[in-house]
Scaffold this active site. Structure first.
Site, short mmCIF file in Angstrom:
data_model
loop_
_atom_site.label_atom_id
_atom_site.label_comp_id
_atom_site.label_asym_id
_atom_site.label_seq_id
_atom_site.Cartn_x
_atom_site.Cartn_y
_atom_site.Cartn_z
N HIS A 290 8.31 -5.60 -1.32
CA HIS A 290 7.39 -6.47 -2.05
C HIS A 290 6.62 -5.72 -3.13
O HIS A 290 5.56 -6.17 -3.56
CB HIS A 290 6.46 -7.19 -1.07
CG HIS A 290 7.19 -8.17 -0.20
ND1 HIS A 290 6.70 -8.67 0.99
CD2 HIS A 290 8.42 -8.74 -0.34
CE1 HIS A 290 7.59 -9.50 1.53
NE2 HIS A 290 8.64 -9.56 0.75
N ASP B 233 0.86 -1.20 0.00
CA ASP B 233 0.00 0.00 0.00
C ASP B 233 0.89 1.25 0.00
O ASP B 233 2.12 1.16 0.01
CB ASP B 233 -0.98 -0.04 1.19
CG ASP B 233 -0.29 0.02 2.55
OD1 ASP B 233 0.62 0.85 2.74
OD2 ASP B 233 -0.67 -0.77 3.45
N CYS C 164 -0.45 -3.95 -22.57
CA CYS C 164 0.70 -3.02 -22.61
C CYS C 164 0.60 -2.18 -23.89
O CYS C 164 0.38 -2.73 -24.97
CB CYS C 164 1.99 -3.84 -22.60
SG CYS C 164 3.47 -2.84 -22.88
N PRO D 237 0.76 -7.08 18.56
CA PRO D 237 -0.10 -7.57 19.65
C PRO D 237 0.15 -9.04 19.98
O PRO D 237 -0.21 -9.49 21.08
CB PRO D 237 -1.53 -7.35 19.14
CG PRO D 237 -1.43 -6.99 17.71
CD PRO D 237 -0.01 -6.63 17.39
N CYS E 70 7.39 -7.05 -21.36
CA CYS E 70 8.52 -6.14 -21.59
C CYS E 70 8.83 -5.27 -20.37
O CYS E 70 9.77 -4.48 -20.40
CB CYS E 70 8.28 -5.27 -22.82
SG CYS E 70 7.02 -3.99 -22.60
P1 OAD Z 1 1.21 -10.95 8.03
O1 OAD Z 1 -0.22 -10.86 7.60
O2 OAD Z 1 1.94 -12.23 7.87
O3 OAD Z 1 1.36 -10.58 9.55
C1 OAD Z 1 0.72 -9.45 10.09
C2 OAD Z 1 1.26 -9.28 11.50
O4 OAD Z 1 0.71 -8.06 11.99
C3 OAD Z 1 0.86 -10.38 12.48
O5 OAD Z 1 2.02 -10.78 13.22
C4 OAD Z 1 -0.15 -9.70 13.40
O6 OAD Z 1 -0.08 -10.19 14.75
C5 OAD Z 1 0.32 -8.26 13.34
N1 OAD Z 1 -0.71 -7.26 13.61
C6 OAD Z 1 -2.05 -7.35 13.41
N2 OAD Z 1 -2.65 -6.20 13.74
C7 OAD Z 1 -1.67 -5.35 14.16
C8 OAD Z 1 -1.65 -4.00 14.62
N3 OAD Z 1 -2.77 -3.28 14.72
N4 OAD Z 1 -0.46 -3.45 14.96
C9 OAD Z 1 0.70 -4.17 14.85
N5 OAD Z 1 0.73 -5.45 14.43
C10 OAD Z 1 -0.43 -6.03 14.07
O7 OAD Z 1 1.93 -9.75 7.27
P2 OAD Z 1 3.45 -9.58 6.85
O8 OAD Z 1 4.37 -10.02 7.93
O9 OAD Z 1 3.58 -8.22 6.29
O10 OAD Z 1 4.21 -10.91 0.82
O11 OAD Z 1 3.55 -10.61 5.67
C11 OAD Z 1 4.76 -10.68 5.00
C12 OAD Z 1 4.51 -10.91 3.55
O12 OAD Z 1 3.71 -12.08 3.38
C13 OAD Z 1 3.70 -9.84 2.86
O13 OAD Z 1 4.48 -8.74 2.42
C14 OAD Z 1 3.15 -10.56 1.72
C15 OAD Z 1 2.65 -11.76 2.50
O14 OAD Z 1 2.21 -12.78 1.81
C16 OAD Z 1 4.05 -10.82 -0.49
O15 OAD Z 1 3.03 -10.37 -0.98
C17 OAD Z 1 5.23 -11.31 -1.26
#
Ligand code: OAD
Length: 258
Positions: free
Chosen positions: A121, A106, A159, A226, A132
């Site tokens: 990502h 985002d 494209c 959390p 391309c």
């Molecule tokens: P996840 O969806 O795996 O994890 C989200 C984390 O945020 C969890 O550990 C939750 O406990 C925590 N969480 C939830 N609400 C929260 C809040 N209000 N404040 C703080 N923490 C909170 O997301 P990512 O770790 O970003 O990859 O996932 C990593 C990657 O896996 C993403 O970039 C994406 C995904 O598949 C790709 O798209 C390649």
């Protein structure tokens, strides 16, 4: 809601930090209303697993399904706003050398006023040709126009240079991270004295290596989440709190809060 306070050791670390890196994941945007990858989806997309849509195989099998899913996500992001955590980081960066490295696709950090050094990502808003690689200049209305109706299949645009389908500008499972973003992220992680790891489950590699690299290089690493994660055992401090509550408190401790 009553304000929350970081523990005194964390306040000291924040006050003495010269170079701060923030490493964010989907939980960073959760309080803005963007579901994380581990949240169950509702409505049109409840039958689909995001992990299975974010793959080259899904694109090869059904590009219209994958494109529609990303249009839906982009439209959702366009409708929401940065939360108090995003705003606190932008404020903090005005007072300190602070580098944002995100796994998020985002643009909420940017809309809060931060510069993002590395989108590891990719981005929902940088589609490119699947053949391309030419960046596609899509009308932003496409993502959020009034009356934009969610649909389960939308044919990706062609494209303008070669006619091949335009693909989302996100990194899919099994794909390499953008090399320059990764280089910048590793450099920042290995040269900071404080890393704030916020809203990531720490299960997707190589991004999840960054906090470990920072610890090894001698930085204080604080996790804001959390729930416990795969990174909890490796970090210096683990603060069980949400991004929108903890980051304003940290920025205030650093002397830059509103
Ligand atoms: P996840 O969806 O795996 O994890 C989200 C984390 O945020 C969890 O550990 C939750 O406990 C925590 N969480 C939830 N609400 C929260 C809040 N209000 N404040 C703080 N923490 C909170 O997301 P990512 O770790 O970003 O990859 O996932 C990593 C990657 O896996 C993403 O970039 C994406 C995904 O598949 C790709 O798209 C390649």
């Amino acid at each position: 809601m009553a304000p929350i306070e970081p523990d005194p050791a964390l306040v000291d670390a924040v006050r003495s930090a010269q170079r701060v890196v923030v490493f964010s994941g989907a939980g960073m945007s959760a309080e803005s209303g963007v579901p994380t990858f581990r949240d169950a989806l509702t409505g049109l997309w409840e039958r689909f697993d995001p992990m299975e849509l974010a793959t080259p195989e899904a694109w090869a099998r059904d590009p219209a399904l994958v494109w529609a899913w990303y249009e839906w996500r982009a439209a959702l992001v366009r409708r929401v706003r940065p939360n108090a955590g995003h705003v606190a980081l932008a404020d903090w960066a005005r007072a300190t050398d602070l580098t944002v490295v995100t796994q998020n696709v985002d643009d909420l950090h940017e809309r809060a006023g931060s510069t993002v050094a590395a989108h590891l990502h990719g981005s929902l808003f940088a589609p490119r040709c699947s053949a391309c690689a030419r960046p596609a200049e899509l009308d932003d209305v496409r993502f959020a126009g009034p009356g934009h109706e969610p649909a389960e299949r939308i044919t990706p645009p062609a494209c303008v240079a070669c006619g091949a389908p335009v693909r989302p500008g996100t990194v899919w499972f099994g794909e390499d991270l953008p090399a320059e973003s990764w280089r910048v992220a590793v450099g920042a992680a290995e040269n900071c004295d404080l890393m704030v790891v916020v809203g990531t489950s720490g299960v997707v590699y190589p991004a999840a290596e960054l906090p470990v690299r920072a610890v090894r290089a001698g930085a204080t690493v604080v996790e804001i989440n959390p729930d416990p994660t795969d990174l909890t055992a490796a970090v210096t401090h683990s603060w069980r709190a949400t991004a929108a509550r903890a980051l304003p408190a940290l920025a205030a401790a650093a002397g830059s809060g509103r």
